[in-house]
Scaffold this motif. Sequence first.
Motif, PDB file in Angstrom:
ATOM      1  N   ARG A  48      -2.917  -0.425   4.716  1.00  0.00           N
ATOM      2  CA  ARG A  48      -3.773   0.252   5.693  1.00  0.00           C
ATOM      3  C   ARG A  48      -4.564   1.316   4.966  1.00  0.00           C
ATOM      4  NH1 ARG A  48      -0.246   2.575   8.869  1.00  0.00           N
ATOM      5  NH2 ARG A  48      -0.701   4.745   8.351  1.00  0.00           N
ATOM      6  N   ASN A  84       1.517  -5.359   3.959  1.00  0.00           N
ATOM      7  CA  ASN A  84       0.386  -4.781   4.690  1.00  0.00           C
ATOM      8  C   ASN A  84      -0.173  -3.594   3.926  1.00  0.00           C
ATOM      9  OD1 ASN A  84      -0.071  -2.217   6.627  1.00  0.00           O
ATOM     10  ND2 ASN A  84      -0.999  -4.018   7.568  1.00  0.00           N
ATOM     11  N   ASN A 124      -6.463  -2.575   8.592  1.00  0.00           N
ATOM     12  CA  ASN A 124      -5.261  -3.222   8.080  1.00  0.00           C
ATOM     13  C   ASN A 124      -5.603  -4.510   7.336  1.00  0.00           C
ATOM     14  OD1 ASN A 124      -2.626  -1.876   9.027  1.00  0.00           O
ATOM     15  ND2 ASN A 124      -3.909  -1.832  10.852  1.00  0.00           N
TER      16      ASN A 124
END
Length: 116
Positions: free
Chosen positions: A98, A96, A104
């Motif tokens: 961000r 992931n 995200n």
Amino acid sequence: VQLQASGGGLVQAGGSLRLSCALSGGTLSDNVIGWFRQAPGQDREFVAAIVWSGMKITYAESVKGRFTISRDIRSNTVYLQMNSLEPEDTAVYYCNARDTTGINYWGQGTQVTVSS
């Protein structure tokens, strides 16, 4: 930002794996890059994260002392070294990113299976 996760596989309990997350298509600077995992029938949970520029690192309690997150600036890759793996670590692992606005981005996931 595009993320490509790899490195999953089947390993016996006590073994090790290293996951890789190759990032492209954006400016990483202050992005937070993390690993999450999701076991069958369970919610996705946080595993570890690293701030790309500042090197601040956090871990879930369940993996502290066993997993290590790191990043390679030259290759735009984040790694998750997983040692002393347990059957409970079996899950699909997701990379992931961000960004500073809170958006995200997710990779496709890589399966980790730990046999007892």
